[in-house]
Design a protein around this motif. Structure first.
Motif, PDB file in Angstrom:
ATOM      1  N   LYS A 124       7.455   8.581   7.566  1.00  0.00           N
ATOM      2  CA  LYS A 124       6.860   7.697   8.902  1.00  0.00           C
ATOM      3  C   LYS A 124       7.909   9.132  10.038  1.00  0.00           C
ATOM      4  O   LYS A 124       8.882   8.608  10.377  1.00  0.00           O
ATOM      5  CB  LYS A 124       6.768   7.026   9.380  1.00  0.00           C
ATOM      6  N   ARG A 166       8.608  10.071  14.145  1.00  0.00           N
ATOM      7  CA  ARG A 166       8.880   9.730  15.111  1.00  0.00           C
ATOM      8  C   ARG A 166       7.656   8.824  15.870  1.00  0.00           C
ATOM      9  O   ARG A 166       6.857  10.078  16.339  1.00  0.00           O
ATOM     10  CB  ARG A 166      10.084  10.080  16.280  1.00  0.00           C
ATOM     11  N   ASP A 167       6.918   7.935  16.715  1.00  0.00           N
ATOM     12  CA  ASP A 167       5.897   7.542  17.142  1.00  0.00           C
ATOM     13  C   ASP A 167       4.686   7.944  16.701  1.00  0.00           C
ATOM     14  O   ASP A 167       3.163   8.374  17.321  1.00  0.00           O
ATOM     15  CB  ASP A 167       6.344   8.815  18.763  1.00  0.00           C
ATOM     16  N   GLU A 168       5.352   8.240  15.629  1.00  0.00           N
ATOM     17  CA  GLU A 168       3.534   8.272  15.170  1.00  0.00           C
ATOM     18  C   GLU A 168       3.352   6.619  14.028  1.00  0.00           C
ATOM     19  O   GLU A 168       4.792   5.959  13.700  1.00  0.00           O
ATOM     20  CB  GLU A 168       3.285   9.197  13.522  1.00  0.00           C
ATOM     21  N   ALA A 169       2.099   6.421  14.020  1.00  0.00           N
ATOM     22  CA  ALA A 169       1.933   4.803  13.504  1.00  0.00           C
ATOM     23  C   ALA A 169       1.795   4.542  11.908  1.00  0.00           C
ATOM     24  O   ALA A 169       2.033   3.371  11.309  1.00  0.00           O
ATOM     25  CB  ALA A 169       0.831   4.220  13.752  1.00  0.00           C
ATOM     26  N   HIS A 202       6.161  19.051  15.000  1.00  0.00           N
ATOM     27  CA  HIS A 202       7.137  17.456  14.783  1.00  0.00           C
ATOM     28  C   HIS A 202       8.129  17.698  13.924  1.00  0.00           C
ATOM     29  O   HIS A 202       8.574  18.481  12.840  1.00  0.00           O
ATOM     30  CB  HIS A 202       6.349  16.294  14.424  1.00  0.00           C
TER      31      HIS A 202
END
Length: 354
Positions: free
Chosen positions: A49, A51-54, A210
């Motif tokens: 995962k 950062r800031d991804e669901a 990212h």
């Protein structure tokens, strides 16, 4: 310049391997014949995962700039490699074909970076207070490590939490907690140059613009990886109970005061050995991370599935604490429970009880 890295262990090892492949380095995973065949045909898949991804991203080795291959221990040509990653569970090194490979690695004087929870014995010999301690009892087969020069072996704290989803093929790894690998430096600057090169290359990797978590961080201190011991003794080994295994969250949070007492005691042992408080992770930060660890530890799952041997960092810390003259009743109790559960498995296995 692409480096050639040999990694023993294709499960957890595929996480470090994927990070190296993303950075353009070449990786060989050492594993069983059936797994090697699968990886050579389909590659690996690591789910992580950002950062800031669901949701987790699936990273496939076949899409990466580095080259990946997989071999059995008997088919490794050690002359091809710049560095070795040790990513098997400690009991697996007692396997005959793996032991033969370890003899070759030691003879070739290749630098070895361990990402095991159980620190290799030669690494412990680099710590003056531990160099002459009697710690062999904690190892499945301590003789595996006899030929290694201590300065050629270092430890990388395996803080990232990852597991093979049981319903998936053996080439899939799911990363639950994408923290960093924190490595101590080698004794020789020539090997540290390679290690720091890998650190910088991994750090520069991006995916669709990212940043990608799970970095390799290199420290001059020998004691940074020992911060993991407090976590293992407070959480992972206490997932093993006299009955069914419990989650790491429950092991830590069912009695937070007791957990902090254990954590602080192991931290104090590390400081007795030479660790700086700056090397350590505050209990509050660990307890917060443990809230999201909803599965039993790999050690607890192994015991529950019938393994007669597991990595025994619990026993290692007990041996060190007793030889330092600072035993702890909670740690001794944890070791007693783990011993009891493993002995049950050996008795159930019949031949192992002789």
């Amino acid at each position: 310049m692409a480096r050639n890295i040999l990694i023993l262990g294709a499960s957890y090892g595929s996480l470090l391997g994927t990070k190296l492949l993303m950075a353009g380095h070449n990786v060989t995973l050492v594993c069983r014949a059936k797994t090697a065949e699968l990886i050579n045909r389909d590659g690996t898949e690591v789910r992580i995962k950002l950062r800031d991804e669901a949701v987790h991203r699936a990273i496939f080795s076949r899409d990466l700039p580095g080259k990946l291959d997989a071999v059995t221990p008997a088919n490794v040509d050690v002359s091809r490699y710049d560095m070795v990653g040790l990513a098997m569970q400690e009991p697996q090194y007692a396997n005959h074909t793996v032991r033969v490979l370890m003899v070759k690695i030691a003879a070739a004087k290749l630098p070895c970076l361990s990402i095991m929870n159980m620190p290799p014995l030669p690494y412990l010999k680099r710590i003056p207070t531990l160099a002459d301690m009697d710690l062999e009892e904690a190892y499945t087969n301590a003789q595996v490590w006899e030929r290694f020069e201590p300065g050629l072996v270092t430890l990388c704290s395996p803080d990232p939490q990852a597991f093979r989803p049981p319903e998936e093929a053996a080439n899939v790894l799911h990363v639950g907690l994408p923290t960093n690998f924190k490595a101590s430096a080698f004794a020789d600057e020539k090997h540290n140059k390679v290690l720091r090169e890998l650190e910088a290359d991994i750090d520069a990797v991006t995916l669709d613009g990212h940043d990608v978590p799970v970095k390799l961080k290199v420290f001059d201190s020998l004691f940074v990886p020992l911060a993991k011991w407090s976590m293992l003794l407070t959480g992972n080994y206490r997932c093993i109970t006299p009955n069914d295994p419990q989650s790491i969250r429950d092991a830590v949070h069912s009695d937070l005061t007791r957990s902090q007492t254990i954590y602080d005691h192991v931290d104090a042992i590390a400081r007795r050995l030479g660790a700086d408080p700056q090397d350590q992770v505050p209990f509050a930060k660990y307890a917060k991370a443990a809230e999201s660890l909803l599965k039993p530890s790999s050690a607890a799952r192994a015991v529950a599935s019938g393994a007669p041997f597991i990595e025994r960092v619990d026993l290692l810390v007990k041996l060190i604490s007793h030889q330092l003259g600072v035993p702890n009743a909670e740690i001794d109790r944890t070791v007693e429970i783990v011993d009891q559960k493993l002995n049950e498995k050996i008795v159930q296995g019949g031949s192992g009880a002789q």
